[in-house]
Design a protein around this motif. Structure first.
Motif, mmCIF file in Angstrom:
data_model
loop_
_atom_site.group_PDB
_atom_site.id
_atom_site.type_symbol
_atom_site.label_atom_id
_atom_site.label_comp_id
_atom_site.label_asym_id
_atom_site.label_seq_id
_atom_site.Cartn_x
_atom_site.Cartn_y
_atom_site.Cartn_z
ATOM 1 N N LEU A 190 7.960 5.273 9.889
ATOM 2 C CA LEU A 190 8.731 6.547 9.533
ATOM 3 C C LEU A 190 9.603 7.085 10.597
ATOM 4 C CD1 LEU A 190 6.133 8.043 6.843
ATOM 5 C CD2 LEU A 190 7.970 6.895 6.453
ATOM 6 N N ARG A 191 10.843 7.547 10.041
ATOM 7 C CA ARG A 191 11.459 8.123 10.938
ATOM 8 C C ARG A 191 11.878 9.632 10.315
ATOM 9 N NH1 ARG A 191 12.052 5.439 15.838
ATOM 10 N NH2 ARG A 191 12.795 3.602 15.556
ATOM 11 N N GLU A 192 11.636 9.787 9.398
ATOM 12 C CA GLU A 192 11.814 11.026 8.589
ATOM 13 C C GLU A 192 10.560 11.376 7.617
ATOM 14 O OE1 GLU A 192 15.488 10.881 6.302
ATOM 15 O OE2 GLU A 192 16.652 10.133 8.196
ATOM 16 N N ALA A 193 10.513 12.560 7.227
ATOM 17 C CA ALA A 193 9.578 13.036 6.449
ATOM 18 C C ALA A 193 9.767 12.528 4.885
ATOM 19 C CB ALA A 193 9.310 14.523 6.340
ATOM 20 N N LEU A 194 8.891 12.132 4.333
ATOM 21 C CA LEU A 194 8.883 11.632 2.759
ATOM 22 C C LEU A 194 8.831 12.724 1.820
ATOM 23 C CD1 LEU A 194 6.902 8.378 3.040
ATOM 24 C CD2 LEU A 194 9.311 8.558 3.389
ATOM 25 N N ASP A 195 9.432 12.784 0.804
ATOM 26 C CA ASP A 195 9.311 13.770 -0.440
ATOM 27 C C ASP A 195 9.189 12.872 -1.777
ATOM 28 O OD1 ASP A 195 9.101 15.760 -2.294
ATOM 29 O OD2 ASP A 195 11.010 16.600 -1.619
ATOM 30 N N ARG A 196 8.054 12.549 -2.294
ATOM 31 C CA ARG A 196 7.842 11.836 -3.479
ATOM 32 C C ARG A 196 8.680 12.583 -4.739
ATOM 33 N NH1 ARG A 196 5.636 10.317 -8.117
ATOM 34 N NH2 ARG A 196 4.813 8.459 -8.343
ATOM 35 N N GLU A 197 8.527 13.625 -4.880
ATOM 36 C CA GLU A 197 9.385 14.314 -5.851
ATOM 37 C C GLU A 197 10.983 13.935 -5.824
ATOM 38 O OE1 GLU A 197 7.080 15.891 -4.356
ATOM 39 O OE2 GLU A 197 5.767 15.996 -5.758
ATOM 40 N N ARG A 198 11.535 13.649 -4.654
ATOM 41 C CA ARG A 198 12.873 13.283 -4.508
ATOM 42 C C ARG A 198 12.918 11.856 -4.519
ATOM 43 N NH1 ARG A 198 16.247 12.634 0.422
ATOM 44 N NH2 ARG A 198 14.452 12.626 1.442
ATOM 45 N N VAL A 199 12.303 11.025 -3.938
ATOM 46 C CA VAL A 199 12.044 9.467 -3.866
ATOM 47 C C VAL A 199 10.820 8.997 -3.998
ATOM 48 C CG1 VAL A 199 12.819 7.202 -3.178
ATOM 49 C CG2 VAL A 199 14.147 9.536 -2.603
ATOM 50 N N SER A 200 10.466 8.275 -5.084
ATOM 51 C CA SER A 200 9.037 7.847 -5.300
ATOM 52 C C SER A 200 8.828 6.097 -4.720
ATOM 53 C CB SER A 200 8.538 7.891 -6.735
ATOM 54 O OG SER A 200 9.445 6.992 -7.669
ATOM 55 N N GLU A 201 9.899 5.623 -4.576
ATOM 56 C CA GLU A 201 9.684 4.400 -4.036
ATOM 57 C C GLU A 201 11.000 3.900 -3.286
ATOM 58 O OE1 GLU A 201 7.656 1.043 -6.063
ATOM 59 O OE2 GLU A 201 9.611 0.609 -6.587
ATOM 60 N N VAL A 206 0.790 -1.007 0.101
ATOM 61 C CA VAL A 206 0.047 0.067 -0.025
ATOM 62 C C VAL A 206 1.034 1.219 -0.008
ATOM 63 C CG1 VAL A 206 -1.697 1.269 1.367
ATOM 64 C CG2 VAL A 206 -1.748 -1.129 1.182
ATOM 65 N N PRO A 207 0.727 2.008 -0.867
ATOM 66 C CA PRO A 207 1.545 3.225 -0.880
ATOM 67 C C PRO A 207 1.268 4.306 0.420
ATOM 68 C CG PRO A 207 0.210 3.111 -2.941
ATOM 69 C CD PRO A 207 -0.168 2.276 -1.983
ATOM 70 N N VAL A 208 2.476 4.972 0.967
ATOM 71 C CA VAL A 208 2.396 5.599 1.845
ATOM 72 C C VAL A 208 2.485 7.239 1.397
ATOM 73 C CG1 VAL A 208 3.896 6.563 3.834
ATOM 74 C CG2 VAL A 208 3.999 4.043 3.054
ATOM 75 N N PRO A 209 1.598 7.832 1.926
ATOM 76 C CA PRO A 209 1.213 9.355 1.396
ATOM 77 C C PRO A 209 2.736 10.107 1.691
ATOM 78 C CG PRO A 209 -0.385 8.725 2.840
ATOM 79 C CD PRO A 209 0.217 7.710 2.621
ATOM 80 N N GLU A 210 3.000 10.932 0.980
ATOM 81 C CA GLU A 210 4.243 11.734 1.047
ATOM 82 C C GLU A 210 3.995 12.737 2.446
ATOM 83 O OE1 GLU A 210 5.704 14.588 -1.870
ATOM 84 O OE2 GLU A 210 3.750 14.815 -2.546
ATOM 85 N N ASP A 211 2.982 12.888 2.760
ATOM 86 C CA ASP A 211 2.732 13.836 3.837
ATOM 87 C C ASP A 211 2.476 13.168 5.113
ATOM 88 O OD1 ASP A 211 0.089 12.953 3.300
ATOM 89 O OD2 ASP A 211 -0.869 14.901 3.569
ATOM 90 N N ALA A 212 2.695 11.850 5.159
ATOM 91 C CA ALA A 212 2.603 10.858 6.382
ATOM 92 C C ALA A 212 3.310 11.411 7.522
ATOM 93 C CB ALA A 212 2.672 9.498 6.130
ATOM 94 N N PRO A 213 2.970 11.657 8.750
ATOM 95 C CA PRO A 213 3.710 12.111 9.684
ATOM 96 C C PRO A 213 4.774 11.109 10.390
ATOM 97 C CG PRO A 213 1.501 11.465 10.893
ATOM 98 C CD PRO A 213 1.443 11.364 9.173
ATOM 99 N N VAL A 214 5.809 11.780 10.645
ATOM 100 C CA VAL A 214 6.838 10.944 11.362
ATOM 101 C C VAL A 214 6.113 9.846 12.396
ATOM 102 C CG1 VAL A 214 8.968 10.882 12.912
ATOM 103 C CG2 VAL A 214 8.605 12.321 10.826
ATOM 104 N N GLY A 215 6.472 8.619 12.665
ATOM 105 C CA GLY A 215 5.919 7.648 13.458
ATOM 106 C C GLY A 215 4.738 6.661 12.849
ATOM 107 N N THR A 216 4.544 7.294 11.549
ATOM 108 C CA THR A 216 3.361 6.231 11.106
ATOM 109 C C THR A 216 3.880 5.048 10.571
ATOM 110 O OG1 THR A 216 2.495 8.161 9.823
ATOM 111 C CG2 THR A 216 2.124 6.150 8.681
ATOM 112 N N VAL A 217 3.036 4.068 10.969
ATOM 113 C CA VAL A 217 3.228 2.701 10.841
ATOM 114 C C VAL A 217 3.173 2.117 9.347
ATOM 115 C CG1 VAL A 217 2.719 0.122 11.355
ATOM 116 C CG2 VAL A 217 2.925 2.058 13.285
ATOM 117 N N VAL A 218 4.084 1.693 8.587
ATOM 118 C CA VAL A 218 4.195 1.312 7.235
ATOM 119 C C VAL A 218 3.907 -0.030 6.941
ATOM 120 C CG1 VAL A 218 5.554 1.390 5.184
ATOM 121 C CG2 VAL A 218 5.786 3.315 6.793
ATOM 122 N N ALA A 219 4.305 -1.054 7.939
ATOM 123 C CA ALA A 219 4.104 -2.564 7.963
ATOM 124 C C ALA A 219 4.164 -3.042 9.319
ATOM 125 C CB ALA A 219 5.234 -3.040 6.928
ATOM 126 N N LEU A 220 3.660 -4.116 9.433
ATOM 127 C CA LEU A 220 3.720 -4.935 10.819
ATOM 128 C C LEU A 220 4.539 -6.180 10.370
ATOM 129 C CD1 LEU A 220 0.045 -4.693 12.162
ATOM 130 C CD2 LEU A 220 2.285 -3.287 12.803
#
Length: 95
Positions: free
Chosen positions: A53-64, A1-15
């Protein structure tokens, strides 16, 4: 499932769940994630971890991201296993 680039730090991506059939120290498993940025592992309880997530994401910099989770037991010699995860980043309108 894609993670939105504005997801806050601490968001659980996978279990994740790891196990070892050995007893005692040989059955204790340590896990690590590579690359560590922007992700980290948090132990939730015995044998279970959350990839967060430990850091903010930026899809324009890294898409995957290609993330590798490595597990190692406490045996001598230690046994190791790894699993790859693909984490797509979804775009959010920045304007």
């Amino acid at each position: 499932v894609p993670v939105p680039e504005d997801a806050p730090v601490g968001t659980v991506v996978a279990l994740l769940s790891v196990s070892d059939r050995d007893a005692g120290a040989n059955g204790r498993v340590r896990c690590a994630v590579r690359p560590s940025a922007p992700f980290g592992l948090v132990a939730t309880f015995a044998g279970s971890y959350s990839l967060v997530l430990r850091e903010a994401l930026d899809r324009e910099r890294v898409s995957e991201y290609e993330v590798e989770v490595r597990a190692e037991d406490g045996g001598s010699p230690p046994l190791r296993a790894s699993r790859g995860l693909r984490v797509p980043v979804s775009d959010v309108n920045d304007n």
